[in-house]
Design a protein around this motif. Structure first.
Motif, PDB file in Angstrom:
ATOM      1  N   ASP A  48       0.896  -1.015  -0.038  1.00  0.00           N
ATOM      2  CA  ASP A  48      -0.099   0.025  -0.095  1.00  0.00           C
ATOM      3  C   ASP A  48       0.773   1.242  -0.013  1.00  0.00           C
ATOM      4  O   ASP A  48       1.718   1.337   0.667  1.00  0.00           O
ATOM      5  CB  ASP A  48      -0.969   0.066   1.207  1.00  0.00           C
ATOM      6  N   GLY A  49       0.732   2.121  -0.896  1.00  0.00           N
ATOM      7  CA  GLY A  49       1.354   3.297  -1.242  1.00  0.00           C
ATOM      8  C   GLY A  49       2.729   3.221  -2.033  1.00  0.00           C
ATOM      9  O   GLY A  49       3.352   4.337  -2.474  1.00  0.00           O
ATOM     10  N   LEU A  50       2.952   2.090  -2.172  1.00  0.00           N
ATOM     11  CA  LEU A  50       4.219   1.852  -3.584  1.00  0.00           C
ATOM     12  C   LEU A  50       3.501   1.055  -4.720  1.00  0.00           C
ATOM     13  O   LEU A  50       3.901   1.825  -5.653  1.00  0.00           O
ATOM     14  CB  LEU A  50       4.842   1.160  -2.869  1.00  0.00           C
ATOM     15  N   THR A  51       2.485   0.142  -4.384  1.00  0.00           N
ATOM     16  CA  THR A  51       2.331  -0.661  -5.626  1.00  0.00           C
ATOM     17  C   THR A  51       1.526   0.436  -6.610  1.00  0.00           C
ATOM     18  O   THR A  51       0.359   1.047  -6.031  1.00  0.00           O
ATOM     19  CB  THR A  51       1.518  -1.863  -5.397  1.00  0.00           C
ATOM     20  N   TRP A  52       1.719   0.732  -7.856  1.00  0.00           N
ATOM     21  CA  TRP A  52       1.000   1.672  -8.564  1.00  0.00           C
ATOM     22  C   TRP A  52       1.190   2.998  -8.333  1.00  0.00           C
ATOM     23  O   TRP A  52       0.441   3.968  -9.034  1.00  0.00           O
ATOM     24  CB  TRP A  52      -0.670   1.330  -8.866  1.00  0.00           C
ATOM     25  N   ASN A  53       2.327   3.440  -7.597  1.00  0.00           N
ATOM     26  CA  ASN A  53       2.408   4.666  -7.308  1.00  0.00           C
ATOM     27  C   ASN A  53       3.783   4.897  -7.901  1.00  0.00           C
ATOM     28  O   ASN A  53       4.887   4.723  -7.311  1.00  0.00           O
ATOM     29  CB  ASN A  53       2.614   5.137  -5.606  1.00  0.00           C
ATOM     30  N   LEU A  54       4.182   5.530  -9.222  1.00  0.00           N
ATOM     31  CA  LEU A  54       5.158   5.600  -9.906  1.00  0.00           C
ATOM     32  C   LEU A  54       5.945   6.678  -8.908  1.00  0.00           C
ATOM     33  O   LEU A  54       7.344   6.773  -9.006  1.00  0.00           O
ATOM     34  CB  LEU A  54       4.969   6.220 -11.266  1.00  0.00           C
ATOM     35  N   GLN A  55       5.615   7.600  -8.695  1.00  0.00           N
ATOM     36  CA  GLN A  55       6.314   8.564  -8.135  1.00  0.00           C
ATOM     37  C   GLN A  55       6.945   8.174  -6.755  1.00  0.00           C
ATOM     38  O   GLN A  55       8.036   8.578  -6.462  1.00  0.00           O
ATOM     39  CB  GLN A  55       5.430   9.938  -7.586  1.00  0.00           C
ATOM     40  N   ARG A  56       6.384   7.414  -5.849  1.00  0.00           N
ATOM     41  CA  ARG A  56       6.897   6.875  -4.690  1.00  0.00           C
ATOM     42  C   ARG A  56       8.117   5.851  -4.899  1.00  0.00           C
ATOM     43  O   ARG A  56       9.012   5.661  -4.421  1.00  0.00           O
ATOM     44  CB  ARG A  56       5.802   6.235  -3.811  1.00  0.00           C
ATOM     45  N   ALA A  57       7.655   5.067  -5.957  1.00  0.00           N
ATOM     46  CA  ALA A  57       8.715   4.177  -6.510  1.00  0.00           C
ATOM     47  C   ALA A  57       9.950   4.689  -7.087  1.00  0.00           C
ATOM     48  O   ALA A  57      11.165   4.622  -6.547  1.00  0.00           O
ATOM     49  CB  ALA A  57       8.293   3.254  -7.633  1.00  0.00           C
ATOM     50  N   ARG A  58       9.782   5.856  -7.605  1.00  0.00           N
ATOM     51  CA  ARG A  58      10.971   6.571  -8.297  1.00  0.00           C
ATOM     52  C   ARG A  58      11.778   7.242  -7.071  1.00  0.00           C
ATOM     53  O   ARG A  58      12.925   7.215  -7.137  1.00  0.00           O
ATOM     54  CB  ARG A  58      10.605   7.747  -9.191  1.00  0.00           C
ATOM     55  N   SER A  59      11.025   7.693  -6.102  1.00  0.00           N
ATOM     56  CA  SER A  59      11.639   8.442  -4.951  1.00  0.00           C
ATOM     57  C   SER A  59      12.396   7.299  -4.305  1.00  0.00           C
ATOM     58  O   SER A  59      13.825   7.552  -3.904  1.00  0.00           O
ATOM     59  CB  SER A  59      10.598   8.918  -4.015  1.00  0.00           C
ATOM     60  N   ILE A  60      11.991   6.197  -4.049  1.00  0.00           N
ATOM     61  CA  ILE A  60      12.743   5.207  -3.365  1.00  0.00           C
ATOM     62  C   ILE A  60      13.962   4.578  -3.964  1.00  0.00           C
ATOM     63  O   ILE A  60      15.224   4.440  -3.430  1.00  0.00           O
ATOM     64  CB  ILE A  60      11.962   3.728  -3.301  1.00  0.00           C
ATOM     65  N   VAL A  61      13.826   4.557  -5.387  1.00  0.00           N
ATOM     66  CA  VAL A  61      15.024   4.281  -6.281  1.00  0.00           C
ATOM     67  C   VAL A  61      16.194   5.509  -6.106  1.00  0.00           C
ATOM     68  O   VAL A  61      17.390   5.219  -5.913  1.00  0.00           O
ATOM     69  CB  VAL A  61      14.743   4.036  -7.625  1.00  0.00           C
TER      70      VAL A  61
END
Length: 484
Positions: free
Chosen positions: A227-240
């Motif tokens: 929740d909060g990461l799956t389907w969230n491109l902005q959050r995924a990019r931030s983590i990377v």
């Protein structure tokens, strides 16, 4: 003779009978369920028969009786009918329908059902439980069909890939690091030895590892659902980016297979930190995202067929959306337009799932926890035919790990539909018993392709009593285990 040898002997006997019918110009009908296992199994048998120059027809069907529409004449049209991956069927009805000209292959048998006596139909049913093998982890129906195919001709080992797809689709990757076990593992080794498959023991199990930008691949990975990461491109990019990983190199998006091991584990650590900080729980296990990857070397890079888990997911989605014919065509080697149609089906399915889960997690009142049980209210957010799929995604979420999941939605007729998911047999049995107490007012549906899943329908007037009964059931199951 050990049990595995018994299985091989029985398959040899079946293969001898098939050869005899082929020699007599016999006609075969293959009926498979629309599960990933059924689709793969049907594709294996169909290709095997084609290579024997046998006359054969392949169909995919959820309900055997409704799909045939030809009554008892089936026995006149075919000399042998092979039924693949149908678990909840009446053997007596099958025998009447096919007039002794049938074989049923299945890898499960529900331990909570009142089993029919298989003895009268033993020669027609190959149930893996008879050989003391675990149909939940060691072999699938497609795995059985693969062994039969090789018994018919040892050159058919190239069909091992389809058996691997079925084992991943049935979630048999339950060994250490999500590896395959038993005969599934044997089949994978055969595929590796022939240059069809590459395995990597410790990898990040991200969808589109070879074809999508790193952050997109993370956001599109829904097993596990975070929740909060799956389907969230902005959050995924931030983590990377916070992990110190460059998303581009020489102006080109990097993919996961471009990464060094150190970079992969930095991203894994970043995802784990996000899970820990975004949840109120002290510790949440990040399971399912790290383990053995399976790459299909004969498939083109840049397609969803290159990664075996993604390919298997495609088959399952097509089957669920009544596009099993498309999935079978892909398994038989059709690409281009057929593959594009399969990919369109996947996009539509995932978009619907994304919207449903966005509503479920966006409206906090929809999920509540009662000790080891998690209740999910999907009314107005989940279509009745999508409830089981949503529950499977929720099960993979770290915050629901090892919980009993009970979800509901409402049907078009105003009846409540429940889906109960438990991978603990005593508690599953207790919940099944609780549902059976309401058998006079609820329509209990045995899930045709998933173990330990129960669905039922309950009128609004009986809702309160039904929920109370469900809440009490797990403790009943615990008591039963303690006294056993």
């Amino acid at each position: 003779m050990n049990q595995r040898n018994r299985l091989d002997e029985d398959l040899k006997s079946i293969s001898d009978n098939i050869r005899d019918l082929v020699g007599k110009q016999g006609k075969f009908l293959i009926l498979s369920s629309p599960s990933p296992d059924g689709i793969a199994a049907g594709s294996i048998v169909f290709q095997t028969f084609e290579r024997l120059n046998a006359k054969c027809t392949l169909r995919s069907a959820t309900n055997l009786t409704n799909s045939l529409h030809i009554g008892n004449s089936i026995s006149d049209d075919y000399d042998l009918c092979l039924l693949l991956d149908f678990e909840h069927v009446s053997l007596e009805k099958l025998d009447k329908m096919f007039q002794r000209k049938w074989l049923l292959f299945r890898h499960l048998s529900s331990e909570t059902q009142h089993p029919e006596s298989d003895q009268a139909y033993e020669q027609h049913v190959l149930n893996i439980k008879r050989y003391e093998l675990n149909g939940l982890s060691e072999i699938t129906t497609a795995g059985i069909c693969y062994l039969l195919s090789v018994a018919l001709d040892t050159k058919n080992t190239d069909l091992s890939i389809l058996a691997i797809l079925s084992s991943l689709g049935e979630r048999h990757d339950s060994g250490k690091g999500r590896s395959l076990l038993g005969i599934n593992a044997e089949i994978a080794k055969i595929a590796e030895s022939q240059g069809l498959l590459k395995t990597q023991a410790d990898d990040l199990l991200i969808i589109g590892r070879e074809r999508r930008p790193i952050h997109e691949a993370i956001a599109l990975t829904r097993f596990p659902y975070i929740d909060g990461l799956t389907w969230n491109l902005q959050r995924a990019r931030s983590i990377v980016e916070n992990s110190g990983i460059k998303l581009k190199e020489n102006g080109k998006w990097r993919v996961f297979t471009d990464l060094l091991d150190q970079e992969k584990w930095s991203i894994h650590e970043g995802i784990a930190k996000f899970v820990a900080t975004s949840s109120s729980a002290e510790v949440l296990p990040l399971e399912g995202i790290r383990g053995v990857s399976y790459t299909l070397l004969k498939e083109d890079r840049g397609t969803p067929l290159r990664d075996a888990r993604e390919y298997s997911d495609l088959l399952g989605i097509c089957g669920k959306l009544q596009k099993s014919g498309v999935a079978i065509s892909v398994c038989l080697g059709d690409r281009f337009k057929i593959l594009a149609k399969a990919e369109e089906t996947v996009v539509c399915y995932l978009d619907r799932q994304r919207r449903s889960l966005g509503t479920i997690f966006g409206e906090k009142w929809r999920i509540w926890v009662d000790r080891e049980m998690v209740f999910m209210n999907g009314e107005g957010a989940i279509a009745e035919d999508a409830l089981e799929d949503i529950m499977a995604v929720l099960e993979s979420s770290p915050q629901f790990s090892r919980k009993i999941l009970i979800g509901r939605t409402i049907t078009q007729t105003g009846i409540y539909k429940y889906c109960c998911l438990v991978h603990d047999l005593p508690r599953y049995t207790a919940i099944a018993s609780a549902i059976q107490m309401y058998s006079s007012i609820s329509n209990t549906i045995s899930h045709p392709f998933e173990p330990y899943v129960l669905c039922c329908e309950v009128p609004p007037s009986d809702l309160e009593g039904f929920v109370s009964c469900l809440k009490a059931a797990p403790r009943t199951g615990e008591n039963a285990r303690a006294s056993g």
